[in-house]
Design an enzyme around this catalytic site. Structure first.
Site, PDB file in Angstrom:
ATOM      1  N   SER A   1       4.736   2.882   8.128  1.00  0.00           N
ATOM      2  CA  SER A   1       4.417   1.358   7.060  1.00  0.00           C
ATOM      3  C   SER A   1       5.497   1.843   5.893  1.00  0.00           C
ATOM      4  O   SER A   1       6.138   2.015   5.550  1.00  0.00           O
ATOM      5  CB  SER A   1       3.092   1.641   5.724  1.00  0.00           C
TER       6      SER A   1
ATOM      7  N   ASP B   1       0.208  -7.981   1.519  1.00  0.00           N
ATOM      8  CA  ASP B   1       0.016  -6.221   1.869  1.00  0.00           C
ATOM      9  C   ASP B   1       2.400  -5.627   1.732  1.00  0.00           C
ATOM     10  O   ASP B   1       2.319  -5.544   2.537  1.00  0.00           O
ATOM     11  CB  ASP B   1       0.167  -6.026   3.199  1.00  0.00           C
TER      12      ASP B   1
ATOM     13  N   HIS C   1       1.264  -0.916   0.052  1.00  0.00           N
ATOM     14  CA  HIS C   1       0.404   0.299  -0.082  1.00  0.00           C
ATOM     15  C   HIS C   1       1.652   0.873   0.072  1.00  0.00           C
ATOM     16  O   HIS C   1       0.817   2.698  -0.391  1.00  0.00           O
ATOM     17  CB  HIS C   1      -0.927  -0.025   0.843  1.00  0.00           C
TER      18      HIS C   1
END
Length: 433
Positions: free
Chosen positions: A277, A195, A162
């Protein structure tokens, strides 16, 4: 007695002046002193009577003129000392200022650096910061940020899917190193279901790959450190503990262009925010045990409660992909450009909320020891399963070829079923495990 009948008048004796050597606080009335004998009175003819002598009393005070003179002397002495000090300081400052071109520069006290042992947070950060990079991704005119982990000297960088494809399509990525230098990166491969993604920078020397550990050795309560660029603040370090293991969750939400991911996550209270992230979660030895991926949103109405599209800050609920799963996926992406799935060989009902209700199983021999349609899985290796999504996350977090123990409800009874896991290249949907 006088012969003329008149009473003879004898002059009264008067006291002599006090001697100058008196110093006793009690004055002339003290027991250690005696008055000298009285002198005879002067004759009445031609002499005035002697004036009486005043004897000092206790608490005697000097005349005001003497007190004022003493105070003036003391004040003058103090003023002289202060003036001398100020004059000396001014002369010194003037000389120093003249040496520096008329300006005075204040010098900070020099201090020796405080040593930090490798086991401290400061020691860990100093060792690993060169292996953490910061990503800026431009996709469809929108710029997002994230963090990455240097895997090897060839320039491979591990991060989240992402981060590199926030809207479902990979954008142009620029890598910023701890030195501040920037370099473009190419996408090697990405996997929506886990992910995870791998980038590569070419022609860059002096890379510092991070040491990779194992989440299998992590226990709840172990200290951890997270490094990243929350809201673009590069090099931000936070610390906490591991709050839970085998925490199944889905990340991405229905409105996320990045897609839906199923994670068997490590939970931590180390503050993680948007921009963290893809960054490392480190243990006390400074090795990577997880990839920071999601946070739990405080907004109960959010369509993405685990942080891919949510922009709120940390509330102490952060989640990281275990490094064991991350490295297995990364190796596949580097070698083939895509990653396979770990599967159980069953289909489940994703709407069932009291466990994972099995609707179909692959044709395998095994009799009662195999999974049956109608079974409800309530745990995997002791980790609770409350839905089909939970089972999907826990299965995908395991390695192909491993054997897991499923706790199932069948006919009102609880059974323990050992089940082998397999790998597939097909993506038949979340309900096909």
């Amino acid at each position: 007695m006088p012969t003329d009948g008149r009473e003879r008048q004898v002059p009264r004796a008067t006291a002599a002046p006090a001697p100058r050597w008196w110093s006793h606080p009690d004055g002339p009335c003290g027991q250690s002193f005696r008055l000298p004998p009285a002198r005879p009175a002067a004759s009445a003819a031609g002499q005035s009577p002697a004036r009486p002598v005043r004897i000092p009393r206790r608490g005697y005070r000097a005349p005001r003129s003497a007190v004022r003179q003493s105070v003036r002397i003391a004040v003058g002495a103090v003023a002289a000392v202060l003036c001398a000090g100020l004059l000396g300081g001014c002369i010194g400052a003037l000389v120093q200022g003249t040496r520096q071109g008329g300006r005075i520069t204040l010098q900070a006290a020099s201090e020796a650096p405080v040593p930090r042992s490798p086991g401290t947070t400061a020691g860990i950060v100093r060792a690993v910061l060169p292996g953490v990079v910061y990503l800026s991704v431009n996709a469809s005119g929108t710029t997002t940020t994230g963090t990455g982990i240097v895997l090897d000297g060839a320039g491979h960088i591990l991060t989240n899917n992402h981060v590199v494809a926030p809207l479902g399509r990979a954008g142009r990525t620029t890598v910023t190193f701890s030195t501040g230098q920037r370099h473009p990166a190419e996408l090697v491969g990405r996997d929506v279901g886990s992910d995870l993604a791998v980038l590569q920078v070419k022609g860059v020397a002096g890379l510092h790959p991070l040491a990779l550990g194992s989440a299998a050795r992590i226990e709840v309560g172990d200290p951890v450190v997270a490094i990243g660029a929350p809201f673009g603040l590069q090099g931000t370090v936070t610390s906490g503990i591991v709050s839970a293991r085998d925490r199944p969750l889905t990340s991405g939400g229905t409105n996320s262009g990045a897609g839906l991911a199923y994670l068997d996550a490590l939970q931590t209270d180390a503050p993680i925010n948007p921009g963290n992230s893809g960054g490392p979660l480190l243990d006390a030895a400074g090795t990577v045990v997880g990839v920071n991926t999601a946070i739990r949103s405080a907004d109960s109405d959010s369509s993405d409660p685990f942080g891919v599209t949510d922009q709120s800050g940390s509330i102490g609920l952060g989640f990281a992909i275990p490094v064991d799963q991350a490295m297995r996926v990364a190796e596949q992406l580097i070698n083939t450009g895509h990653a396979g799935r770990t599967v159980l060989g069953a289909t489940v009902d994703l709407t069932y909320q009291s466990g994972a209700a099995v609707t179909a199983v692959a044709s395998r021999s095994g009799g009662d020891s195999a999974l049956h349609p109608g079974d409800v899985v309530i745990a995997l290796d002791g980790a609770p399963v409350t839905s089909g999504d939970d089972l999907a996350a826990l299965v995908r977090g395991r390695s192909p070829g491993a054997t897991v123990v499923l706790t199932v409800l069948r006919g009102g009874q609880t059974r323990e079923l050992p089940m082998p896991l397999h790998s597939t290249e097909r993506d038949d949907g979340a309900n096909n495990l």
